[in-house]
Structures are given as C-alpha cells and as structure tokens.
Design an enzyme around this catalytic site. Structure first.
Site, PDB file in Angstrom:
ATOM      1  CB  SER A  13      36.634  24.940  37.130  1.00  0.00           C
ATOM      2  OG  SER A  13      36.307  25.918  38.083  1.00  0.00           O
ATOM      3  CG  ASP A  73      30.982  22.703  42.060  1.00  0.00           C
ATOM      4  OD1 ASP A  73      31.625  23.421  42.845  1.00  0.00           O
ATOM      5  OD2 ASP A  73      31.344  22.499  40.887  1.00  0.00           O
ATOM      6  CG  HIS A  90      34.829  22.696  41.704  1.00  0.00           C
ATOM      7  ND1 HIS A  90      33.921  23.089  40.756  1.00  0.00           N
ATOM      8  CD2 HIS A  90      36.007  23.274  41.359  1.00  0.00           C
ATOM      9  CE1 HIS A  90      34.520  23.881  39.880  1.00  0.00           C
ATOM     10  NE2 HIS A  90      35.790  24.001  40.223  1.00  0.00           N
TER      11      HIS A  90
END
Length: 225
Positions: A120, A174, A205
């Site tokens: 991320s 996601d 995610h």
C-alpha cells in the site's frame, strides 16, 4: 537543519550470516510488526540467507482520516490518491528509506542484493525510492499499491534500475487502492521499459497465501543461492 532520526526496525534473518536484505515497508496506520509473520510462511529454500528489515514509519496527521495522527509514510488528501499528492512527505520518507539501504551496505550487503518491498503506502515508497536509487537493486516488490508522483518518474528515474525486476501484485476487489490505479502504474512503467511481473488475486486490500507463494518464488529468482 538536523537529520531525521533513524527509523525503528524489526529484523529477522532467514539463516545465519545473511548475504542479502529485504527492506519491507508497511501500509498506512500499521507498523513494522505488520509483515513479520509472513517471513515464516515464505519458502526461502532457493534464496540466499536474507536479513528482513521491517521499519516503522513516523507519525503524522493524515488528512483523509480527519487529521488523525497515525503511522504514515506521507499524507493522503483524496480517496483517488493521486489528484493531490504530498510531495514533501514522499521525498522525506524516500530519504529515510535511502538511509536504510545505506545501513545495509555499511553492514556488508551490496545494493544489488537488496530488495525494496512494500504494501500500500509502503508499495508507493518502494517505487518512489527504488526507481530513483543510483545503484542497481536486486528487485522491487510492490504489493497493493501504486506509483506516486507519476508525472515526474520519467525525468527522475535512474538508469541503474531501468532493468531491475519489479513484482507487482494486487487484489481484484481492493476498495482502498482500486486495481485500476495499480494497472495505470503498471502500464506506465511498462511503457518506460521496466521489467514488470504482474499478479492479481481474488482478494481485497490484503495478502493471500497464493501471493505469499508467488513472493517466495520471485525472491528465489532475484536473490538466488
């Protein structure tokens, strides 16, 4: 102006006397503990002895979360992540990651045996730093993230890492970093000639076992015995 304090890190060695390193950067609001458990799940039998370094980001107010202070590599202003970006924050954290690379080199591990990895925001920092690093790295592992400051990368990337292997992985569902954002990053890097290995998974995610297996195989290719 004094230099920022070094990042706190957690370290795990896959075997004694490591000859390679993986610097693994966590996502927004997490810390260095976040990916430690995954090391046990990786099949590293085909890899060099690896020192895994898990740094913890500084704390800062994060605009998209109402100014709440949390661990973050840079501020996030909008849900789309890229319409307005925290360039000063990105560059400040880039310097912190560069310091971690320099520390591994000082401990005897050359740049070409160092992998930058991240999830991320950590993925964004991996691309922000790795593509601009002046020496060739072993690889860039980019999980559930995107390329920040994309308009600047062609001018700022360094020749040494034009051919460095890039592992990009993303969840099809996601909701945090939508897969289209990662696909745009992948396509831009491919257009610039970068060596992208793309993976996508039925997940949100997060990280899944299939992805962990693919990471282990990729590490064995970029950090072979």
């Amino acid at each position: 102006m004094s230099a920022p304090a070094p990042l706190q890190t957690i370290e795990i060695e896959s075997a004694p006397n490591p000859t390679a390193a993986v610097i693994w950067l966590h996502g927004l609001g997490a810390d260095g503990n976040d990916f430690v458990p995954i090391v046990r799940e990786l099949d590293l039998s085909g890899s060099q002895a690896i020192r895994f370094i898990f740094p913890t980001a500084p704390t800062m107010p994060v605009t998209i979360n109402g100014g709440y202070v949390m661990r973050a590599w840079y501020d996030i202003f909008t849900p789309d992540l890229v319409r307005r970006e925290d360039e000063p924050g990105l560059r400040a954290s880039q310097a912190l990651v560069e310091a971690l690379i320099a520390r591994e080199k000082a401990r005897g591990i050359p740049a070409e045996r160092i992998v930058l990895a991240g999830f991320s925001q950590g993925c964004a920092m991996t691309l922000q730093t790795g593509l601009r690093h002046p020496e060739k790295l072993a690889g860039l592992m980019c999980l559930s993230g995107y390329l920040p400051l994309a308009a600047m990368i062609e001018a700022e990337r360094r020749t040494a890492n034009h051919a460095t292997p890039v592992f990009m992985a993303h969840g099809r569902q996601d909701p945090v970093v939508v897969i289209a954002r990662a696909e745009q990053s992948r396509d831009m890097l491919k257009a610039l000639g970068h060596d992208i290995e793309w993976h996508e998974y039925q997940m949100q995610h997060s990280v899944c076992q299939e992805e962990v297996d693919d990471i282990g195989q990729w590490l064995a290719r970029v950090l072979p015995k």
